[in-house]
Design a protein around this motif. Sequence first.
Motif, short mmCIF file in Angstrom:
data_model
loop_
_atom_site.label_atom_id
_atom_site.label_comp_id
_atom_site.label_asym_id
_atom_site.label_seq_id
_atom_site.Cartn_x
_atom_site.Cartn_y
_atom_site.Cartn_z
N HIS A 272 67.08 14.84 29.13
CA HIS A 272 67.24 15.45 30.45
C HIS A 272 68.21 16.63 30.40
O HIS A 272 68.08 17.60 31.15
CB HIS A 272 67.75 14.38 31.42
CG HIS A 272 68.08 14.87 32.80
ND1 HIS A 272 69.34 15.31 33.15
CD2 HIS A 272 67.31 15.01 33.90
CE1 HIS A 272 69.34 15.69 34.41
NE2 HIS A 272 68.12 15.50 34.90
N HIS A 273 69.18 16.53 29.50
CA HIS A 273 70.18 17.58 29.35
C HIS A 273 70.71 17.53 27.92
O HIS A 273 70.33 16.65 27.13
CB HIS A 273 71.34 17.39 30.35
CG HIS A 273 71.93 16.01 30.31
ND1 HIS A 273 71.44 14.96 31.06
CD2 HIS A 273 72.95 15.49 29.58
CE1 HIS A 273 72.14 13.87 30.81
NE2 HIS A 273 73.07 14.16 29.91
N GLU A 274 71.56 18.46 27.55
CA GLU A 274 72.07 18.53 26.19
C GLU A 274 72.98 17.33 25.91
O GLU A 274 73.80 16.94 26.74
CB GLU A 274 72.86 19.82 25.99
CG GLU A 274 73.28 20.06 24.55
CD GLU A 274 74.01 21.37 24.36
OE1 GLU A 274 74.46 21.64 23.23
OE2 GLU A 274 74.13 22.12 25.35
N ALA A 275 72.80 16.74 24.73
CA ALA A 275 73.54 15.53 24.36
C ALA A 275 74.87 15.87 23.70
O ALA A 275 74.99 16.87 23.00
CB ALA A 275 72.70 14.67 23.43
N ILE A 276 75.85 15.03 23.93
CA ILE A 276 77.14 15.11 23.22
C ILE A 276 77.11 14.19 22.00
O ILE A 276 77.64 14.52 20.94
CB ILE A 276 78.30 14.70 24.15
CG1 ILE A 276 78.43 15.69 25.31
CG2 ILE A 276 79.62 14.62 23.38
CD1 ILE A 276 79.49 15.31 26.33
N ILE A 277 76.44 13.03 22.15
CA ILE A 277 76.34 12.02 21.09
C ILE A 277 74.87 11.87 20.70
O ILE A 277 73.99 11.91 21.57
CB ILE A 277 76.89 10.66 21.59
CG1 ILE A 277 78.35 10.80 21.99
CG2 ILE A 277 76.73 9.58 20.53
CD1 ILE A 277 79.28 11.20 20.86
N SER A 278 74.59 11.71 19.41
CA SER A 278 73.20 11.51 18.99
C SER A 278 72.66 10.20 19.58
O SER A 278 73.42 9.25 19.80
CB SER A 278 73.09 11.48 17.47
OG SER A 278 73.61 10.27 16.95
N ARG A 279 71.35 10.16 19.78
CA ARG A 279 70.76 8.97 20.38
C ARG A 279 70.93 7.75 19.47
O ARG A 279 71.18 6.64 19.94
CB ARG A 279 69.28 9.20 20.68
CG ARG A 279 68.61 7.98 21.34
CD ARG A 279 67.19 8.24 21.79
NE ARG A 279 67.19 9.05 23.00
CZ ARG A 279 66.87 10.33 23.04
NH1 ARG A 279 66.54 10.95 21.92
NH2 ARG A 279 66.88 10.99 24.17
N ASP A 280 70.82 7.94 18.16
CA ASP A 280 70.98 6.81 17.23
C ASP A 280 72.40 6.26 17.27
O ASP A 280 72.61 5.05 17.22
CB ASP A 280 70.62 7.25 15.82
CG ASP A 280 69.11 7.34 15.61
OD1 ASP A 280 68.38 7.08 16.59
OD2 ASP A 280 68.67 7.67 14.51
N ASP A 281 73.40 7.16 17.35
CA ASP A 281 74.78 6.69 17.48
C ASP A 281 74.98 5.93 18.78
O ASP A 281 75.67 4.90 18.82
CB ASP A 281 75.76 7.87 17.43
CG ASP A 281 76.00 8.36 16.01
OD1 ASP A 281 75.49 7.72 15.07
OD2 ASP A 281 76.68 9.39 15.84
N PHE A 282 74.35 6.41 19.85
CA PHE A 282 74.48 5.74 21.15
C PHE A 282 73.85 4.35 21.09
O PHE A 282 74.44 3.37 21.57
CB PHE A 282 73.82 6.58 22.25
CG PHE A 282 73.89 5.96 23.60
CD1 PHE A 282 75.03 6.06 24.38
CD2 PHE A 282 72.81 5.25 24.12
CE1 PHE A 282 75.11 5.47 25.63
CE2 PHE A 282 72.88 4.65 25.37
CZ PHE A 282 74.03 4.77 26.12
#
Length: 630
Positions: free
Chosen positions: A309-319
């Motif tokens: 939806h918007h630019e990520a600060i944390i990678s999805r895998d890390d999240f």
Amino acid sequence: MKENEEKLTRAAEQKEKIRQRYKGIDVDELDIIPALPQTNFYEDKREKRVAVYARVSTDDPRQTSSYELQKNHYQDVVSRHPGWNLIEIYADEGISGTSLQHRDAFMRMINDCHAGKIDLIVTKSVSRFARNVLDCIGYVRKLAALNPPIGIFFETENIYTLNPNSEMSLSFISTLAQEESHNKSEIMNASIEMRFRRGIFLTPPLLGYDHDEDGNLVINEEEAKTVRLIFFMYLYGYTCQEIANTLTKLECRTKKNNTRWSSSTILQVLQNERHCGDVLARKTWTPNFLDHKSKKNKQNRNQYRQRNHHEAIISRDDFIAVQRLINNAKYGNKGILPELTVITEGFLRGYVSVNPRWSGFKAIDYQHASESAYDSSMKDELPELTANEGDFDYRGYEIARSQFFDTSGKLYITFSSSTIKFSIDCIKKLETSFIELLVNPLQKAIVVRSVSKDEKNAISWSRTSDGKIIAKPISGNAYLPNLFELFEWSKERKYRIVGEKKQLGNQNFLIFHLDDTEILISKKNLANDIDESKATFFDDNLEPLTINQSIVAFPSSWTHTFGNNYYVQAQANEMESIFMKSEKNMSSKESPYHPEPPLNVTSKTIIRENIKQIIDDLKQEETNESESHN
């Protein structure tokens, strides 16, 4: 007959006495003391200490005008009415009328009434006083019951609560006010649903992001450093409280510009999916519009997720990795994500090590991990064993199951939905304080072997009391649901399995075959647990086998047999003996198994470097800021 006549006569006499008594006496013989005349509310000019209650539903600045108008209006009303003295205008701003929660001014006014500081409450309307029927009528009655009674005047409805005929009107109008709030709540929910269906999401202020002109989330690089530090520290093994202490010491600022952090604030940051660029709408919902208490949405209402939806600060895998660690923190898991390990060689081929502190694996993961250890073409087809010429022919004979004999000294493991427990004889056989639990879903077997305390999957299964070693229940909330699913067990029942000790090289272990599983049924719940249409009963004079307060139930396949066919059992024992003596089968090589495409989690080395770099940057920024002030 005579008795009936006497009863009728006595009844007639009693009735006549009652008639004579209720004829009364001459009015001239009574002194009547007249009651004081009831003063009409509008004509009452006695001194009264008056409180005014005002409420506006939101704290929007535009509502300030409404509040000021109400305040000015009632100051004029009180000043024009002879005998009225204004004590205070009690006002709640930005508070709903359907609940008393957070209505501090209202509750303070009620307390002042009980303290004898107020004689009369004036408010604009019933809906301003309360939109909850129970609260409205309840407080009206409580105030009227005080000595002296306190009345409430609702200006719009022209209702004074100390009038004896006011409650019916008040009940009707307060019901309408409550239903109006209900309708507004339904309209608001429908509006939110339509917004979410079109991907129009609410984006409240969030650490690490600002809003652009169109209300979109854009990264705030200064705040993003704090967000990355929080995620990396948690992945590295720090607790929420340790992270909070670190950020407080570094004087990092929250989104509300505070420098003091708490563990709950850290947890909120870690669980917010917006930090990986996604939006999940309607994580909570409000079942009751009257109390406004939100609950976690467990598929009670539709949820909507938009990825990227918007630019990520944390990678999805890390999240995702962080969420798994959070979910398993209650089981004592710490550090980087664990992985399934399966033995790929030797006698224990296909056995998967059970992680006692991780619930992230599913039953199907254990199944696939076990299957991965076998070649699809491998099948142990054993020749049928029969009697040799001249030997006694044991066809038709069975080797009786050990469960039908004395159970003392047997090796047992007992399962419930939340714990497992071993018999003391199991502990004596292995002579160890810590064990590892392995499961083979394909062979339907469980193995227990001794390990050191430092092994990642080590389980403590005993304790010492008065110098004696005793078995202790082992908590299994993290992994037992998977075992129950693999073995198709009911969570409402207890299961017991008899095992035996084996030796492989220098290593001893216990093996439990699930084909020999017994069910332990509580005597109290016997009627509910047994389906009489399927249960097999024998002579009513026979007493069932019991253990403590439980009745032992055996598999239905045992109904017409005492054990295994002699030659089948002999064949199995012979092949196992040969297999166990083979040096190649003494190997227990373990390999990791990834139940799904592995997460590309940032490596521990890079995480450590990032933590150090971010902390150094934050310290340097703090130093620069201090120097600029000086």
